[in-house]
Design a protein around this motif. Structure first.
Motif, PDB file in Angstrom:
ATOM      1  N   HIS A   1       3.625  -3.156  14.525  1.00  0.00           N
ATOM      2  CA  HIS A   1       2.871  -4.390  14.347  1.00  0.00           C
ATOM      3  C   HIS A   1       3.764  -5.605  14.623  1.00  0.00           C
ATOM      4  O   HIS A   1       4.969  -5.588  14.335  1.00  0.00           O
ATOM      5  CB  HIS A   1       2.307  -4.477  12.927  1.00  0.00           C
ATOM      6  CG  HIS A   1       1.181  -3.523  12.682  1.00  0.00           C
ATOM      7  ND1 HIS A   1      -0.138  -3.852  12.883  1.00  0.00           N
ATOM      8  CD2 HIS A   1       1.174  -2.230  12.252  1.00  0.00           C
ATOM      9  CE1 HIS A   1      -0.907  -2.819  12.585  1.00  0.00           C
ATOM     10  NE2 HIS A   1      -0.134  -1.816  12.201  1.00  0.00           N
TER      11      HIS A   1
ATOM     12  N   CYS B   1      -1.832  -2.830   5.085  1.00  0.00           N
ATOM     13  CA  CYS B   1      -2.642  -1.736   4.546  1.00  0.00           C
ATOM     14  C   CYS B   1      -2.479  -0.505   5.417  1.00  0.00           C
ATOM     15  O   CYS B   1      -1.978  -0.566   6.544  1.00  0.00           O
ATOM     16  CB  CYS B   1      -4.119  -2.135   4.474  1.00  0.00           C
ATOM     17  SG  CYS B   1      -4.790  -2.686   6.064  1.00  0.00           S
ATOM     18  N   ALA B   2      -2.928   0.618   4.877  1.00  0.00           N
ATOM     19  CA  ALA B   2      -2.911   1.884   5.599  1.00  0.00           C
ATOM     20  C   ALA B   2      -4.012   2.768   5.050  1.00  0.00           C
ATOM     21  O   ALA B   2      -4.519   2.545   3.946  1.00  0.00           O
ATOM     22  CB  ALA B   2      -1.553   2.580   5.482  1.00  0.00           C
TER      23      ALA B   2
ATOM     24  N   GLY C   1      -2.538  -4.872   9.923  1.00  0.00           N
ATOM     25  CA  GLY C   1      -1.600  -5.935   9.592  1.00  0.00           C
ATOM     26  C   GLY C   1      -2.138  -7.313   9.870  1.00  0.00           C
ATOM     27  O   GLY C   1      -3.287  -7.502  10.288  1.00  0.00           O
TER      28      GLY C   1
ATOM     29  N   ASP D   1       7.081  -3.346   8.311  1.00  0.00           N
ATOM     30  CA  ASP D   1       6.925  -1.971   8.767  1.00  0.00           C
ATOM     31  C   ASP D   1       6.275  -1.104   7.694  1.00  0.00           C
ATOM     32  O   ASP D   1       6.063  -1.524   6.555  1.00  0.00           O
ATOM     33  CB  ASP D   1       8.286  -1.374   9.168  1.00  0.00           C
ATOM     34  CG  ASP D   1       9.335  -1.530   8.073  1.00  0.00           C
ATOM     35  OD1 ASP D   1       8.964  -1.444   6.886  1.00  0.00           O
ATOM     36  OD2 ASP D   1      10.517  -1.761   8.386  1.00  0.00           O
ATOM     37  N   ALA D   2       5.969   0.100   8.109  1.00  0.00           N
ATOM     38  CA  ALA D   2       5.530   1.166   7.209  1.00  0.00           C
ATOM     39  C   ALA D   2       6.540   2.292   7.318  1.00  0.00           C
ATOM     40  O   ALA D   2       7.011   2.618   8.413  1.00  0.00           O
ATOM     41  CB  ALA D   2       4.129   1.658   7.580  1.00  0.00           C
TER      42      ALA D   2
ATOM     43  N   THR E   1      -2.893   2.087  10.295  1.00  0.00           N
ATOM     44  CA  THR E   1      -2.217   0.952   9.670  1.00  0.00           C
ATOM     45  C   THR E   1      -2.825  -0.338  10.200  1.00  0.00           C
ATOM     46  O   THR E   1      -3.200  -0.434  11.367  1.00  0.00           O
ATOM     47  CB  THR E   1      -0.709   0.968   9.966  1.00  0.00           C
ATOM     48  OG1 THR E   1      -0.497   0.950  11.389  1.00  0.00           O
ATOM     49  CG2 THR E   1      -0.047   2.207   9.379  1.00  0.00           C
TER      50      THR E   1
ATOM     51  N   VAL F   1       2.714  -5.742   7.882  1.00  0.00           N
ATOM     52  CA  VAL F   1       1.749  -4.658   7.691  1.00  0.00           C
ATOM     53  C   VAL F   1       1.191  -4.769   6.283  1.00  0.00           C
ATOM     54  O   VAL F   1       1.951  -4.837   5.308  1.00  0.00           O
ATOM     55  CB  VAL F   1       2.415  -3.290   7.910  1.00  0.00           C
ATOM     56  CG1 VAL F   1       1.373  -2.186   7.921  1.00  0.00           C
ATOM     57  CG2 VAL F   1       3.208  -3.277   9.199  1.00  0.00           C
TER      58      VAL F   1
ATOM     59  N   ASP G   1       0.854  -1.186   0.000  1.00  0.00           N
ATOM     60  CA  ASP G   1       0.000   0.000   0.000  1.00  0.00           C
ATOM     61  C   ASP G   1       0.891   1.237   0.000  1.00  0.00           C
ATOM     62  O   ASP G   1       1.985   1.219   0.583  1.00  0.00           O
ATOM     63  CB  ASP G   1      -0.920   0.011   1.222  1.00  0.00           C
ATOM     64  CG  ASP G   1      -2.156   0.875   1.013  1.00  0.00           C
ATOM     65  OD1 ASP G   1      -2.259   1.501  -0.057  1.00  0.00           O
ATOM     66  OD2 ASP G   1      -3.024   0.926   1.906  1.00  0.00           O
TER      67      ASP G   1
ATOM     68  N   VAL H   1       3.899   0.903   2.576  1.00  0.00           N
ATOM     69  CA  VAL H   1       3.531  -0.128   3.544  1.00  0.00           C
ATOM     70  C   VAL H   1       3.844  -1.485   2.949  1.00  0.00           C
ATOM     71  O   VAL H   1       3.488  -1.774   1.799  1.00  0.00           O
ATOM     72  CB  VAL H   1       2.029  -0.025   3.899  1.00  0.00           C
ATOM     73  CG1 VAL H   1       1.608  -1.183   4.777  1.00  0.00           C
ATOM     74  CG2 VAL H   1       1.731   1.297   4.580  1.00  0.00           C
TER      75      VAL H   1
ATOM     76  N   HIS I   1      -1.852   6.374  14.421  1.00  0.00           N
ATOM     77  CA  HIS I   1      -0.558   7.008  14.644  1.00  0.00           C
ATOM     78  C   HIS I   1      -0.704   8.521  14.723  1.00  0.00           C
ATOM     79  O   HIS I   1      -1.496   9.126  13.993  1.00  0.00           O
ATOM     80  CB  HIS I   1       0.421   6.657  13.520  1.00  0.00           C
ATOM     81  CG  HIS I   1       0.715   5.195  13.407  1.00  0.00           C
ATOM     82  ND1 HIS I   1       1.754   4.582  14.073  1.00  0.00           N
ATOM     83  CD2 HIS I   1       0.080   4.209  12.715  1.00  0.00           C
ATOM     84  CE1 HIS I   1       1.762   3.291  13.783  1.00  0.00           C
ATOM     85  NE2 HIS I   1       0.752   3.035  12.965  1.00  0.00           N
TER      86      HIS I   1
END
Length: 576
Positions: free
Chosen positions: A257, A263-264, A276, A238-239, A274, A261, A221, A234, A284
């Motif tokens: 997460h 999606c966001a 996962g 991690d993002a 976010t 991960v 994403d 993403v 966030h």
């Protein structure tokens, strides 16, 4: 023999038991008050995994759920399935709204991209050209283009009005599963693919990407954050947030997460969510990129979305469940009040009293008793103790009546006025004279009616052609623009322009050429120009068409120079 133990970082929250009947788990950790007010949970079951959930940008912000072989539209208040778009030959993918909420575009495993009219569920456009499944489809910010990315590793740019293929972005070497338009420009576009790269394109150049960033894992994403200066990718563990104005440097890495991960979602106000495979959705803080709140679910999270008005959060799960959390308005108001009270207490140097669990009631229990705590507070701050009942240091004068606070007895004249039923007290007195700035109203003055212009009378008679004729010759520009805007609002531009001799259109074309470069009127002039070209087309003479073309070309050159200056400013700001 015991199994080997793999040490992991301690988790800062503990899973609670699932809520009875909804298959969800309670949010844990130190949750902020505003996020804990999303209490009403609505579920809808679908035939396949929910690969995308998106809320309409327009009110009432309905949700579109892409799952199985259909895109389901959920009711804004009850989150139940209100309508289904099921005209897909195979699995549907990537359902996404247009900016006005009237159209929806979706792809599928068949490789065909379709644009739907949500009012009639009719297919307005069909784009064919992909050789693999199309997982991602999005409208551009201006709604004139559709971009589709698929497993053939390319992103195709389609022109919605003409159904033509404008260009193909083929820099990816693996599946393209996500893309995102810039909220600040219809020309900037971010594309993520399984070759571990995030690419940002300027669609006006039709060339190589202006940014090519290595994410380090497959990109599931991407998002361009509001303002256009930050990008988020993403995928994997991690993002990551990238600073585009700083040359693509990494700004933050979100590793909150426990698993991958997937999606966001970015709300228009900048809130970032976010989700996962750890069955969690995290909120966030964009200022510090710390986790503000966590929601837990009963299955792995594949998609997440948030409504623009902040009233709902939608999540798509791998088991085919779409979960929509609704904000409790009363609880949100209570939480906001508690946050304000805590802020005031922090500024005053004291801790807010803990809640007793009852709404609107605070507990008196603390480390010290109420009287002792208040005395300690007064001693520490050196200020009077305002927490308890104290005698006011101010003296209040006796009530002197409305108006001037005079302690003198009312005069005989004022008593006589009160006896006659008039106002008992006058602020200025009965003998006061009018000032120069006061408005004078003379007795018997006749009401002066506003004089209407000829085009006003034509509009009142619903004579659209006559109203337009009246403003095309020898009238102020403001009057002409006002009539055109009124016709546009009423939807009568075509009726006013239609069925005219070509010679009568020349003054309108001249007006368009004059006002097309004026920023206040450019949007309206473009709309009128489209109507003129649609109605007359080839009937217009070469002189009129060349004049209109010259005006448009001149404006395009000016905008090109402005964009070059803007690009240079961004480079300077990025290096500073």
């Amino acid at each position: 023999m015991s199994q080997p133990v793999i040490p992991i970082e301690p988790r800062t929250r503990v899973r609670a038991s699932p809520l009875e009947g909804d298959g969800l788990t309670r949010s844990g950790g130190s949750s902020s008050g505003v996020w804990s007010t999303y209490r009403r949970v609505e579920l809808s079951r679908h035939d396949g995994s929910v690969t995308r959930i998106e809320f309409s940008p327009a009110e009432p912000h309905e949700a579109a759920v892409t799952a199985g072989s259909a895109v389901s539209l959920l009711h804004a208040h009850s989150s139940t399935v209100r309508r289904r778009l099921s005209r897909f030959k195979n699995v549907a993918r990537g359902g996404s709204y247009k900016g006005d909420g009237r159209l929806l575009v979706a792809g599928g495993d068949s490789g065909v991209v379709q644009v739907f009219d949500l009012a009639s569920r009719a297919i307005l456009r069909t784009f064919k050209g992909h050789t693999g499944a199309v997982h991602s489809t999005r409208f551009s910010t201006d709604g004139l283009r559709v971009l589709s990315g698929g497993d053939d590793g390319v992103v195709k740019v389609w022109d919605v009005p003409t159904s033509r293929l404008l260009t193909t972005l083929s820099d990816a070497t693996d599946y393209v599963r996500c893309q995102s338009p810039s909220p600040s420009s219809p020309h900037l576009w971010a594309v993520g693919s399984y070759d571990h790269h995030l690419r940002v394109y300027d669609l006006r150049t039709r060339g190589a990407p202006i940014f090519d960033i290595d994410h380090g894992a497959q990109v599931d994403d991407v998002h361009l954050l509001p303002g256009g200066g930050l990008a988020m990718s993403v995928g994997g563990p991690d993002a990551r947030v990238w600073n585009l104005l700083g040359g693509g440097a990494i700004t933050a890495t979100l590793r909150s997460h426990a698993k991958a991960v997937t999606c966001a979602a970015v709300r228009p106000d900048g809130r970032v969510f976010t989700g996962g495979l750890d069955a969690a959705v995290k909120v966030h803080n964009v200022a510090t990129w710390e986790v503000m709140h966590t929601y837990f679910y009963s299955a792995q999270v594949l998609s997440v979305g948030a409504s623009a008005d902040g009233s709902r959060i939608g999540v798509g799960l791998v088991d085919g469940t779409a979960v929509v959390r609704h904000k409790d308005r009363a609880a949100a108001a209570t939480a906001a009040k508690a946050a304000r009270t805590a802020a005031v207490g922090a500024r005053a140097g004291r801790r807010p009293r803990p809640s007793s669990g009852l709404t609107g009631i605070e507990s008196d229990s603390d480390d010290a008793s109420g009287e002792e705590a208040e005395a300690q507070l007064g001693d520490k701050t050196g200020l009077p103790n305002f927490l308890g009942p104290t005698k006011s240091p101010f003296k209040q004068a006796a009530f002197a009546g409305w108006g001037r606070a005079s302690t003198a007895a009312p005069s005989a004249q004022m008593r006589a006025i009160g006896a006659r039923g008039g106002r008992k007290v006058y602020a200025k007195g009965s003998a006061a004279s009018a000032a120069d700035a006061d408005a004078r109203i003379s007795k018997g003055a006749r009401h002066v009616s506003l004089r209407l212009q000829p085009w006003d009378y034509a509009l009142r008679r619903f004579d659209w052609r006559q109203a337009l004729d009246e403003v095309l010759h020898g009238v102020p520009v403001a009057a002409a623009v006002g009539v055109l805007e009124q016709l546009s609002v009423l939807g009568k531009l075509v009726d006013a322009v239609n069925d005219r001799p070509v010679a009568d259109v020349a003054p309108l074309v001249a007006l368009l050429c004059r006002l097309l470069s004026v920023p206040e009127f450019s949007a309206l002039m473009v709309e009128v120009a489209h109507v003129v070209l649609d109605v007359y087309g080839e009937k217009l003479g070469a002189t009129q068409l060349n004049a209109l073309r010259s005006a448009v070309h001149k404006e395009v050159l000016v905008l090109g120079e402005v964009e070059q200056c803007l690009g240079m400013c961004q480079v300077v700001l990025g290096r500073s």
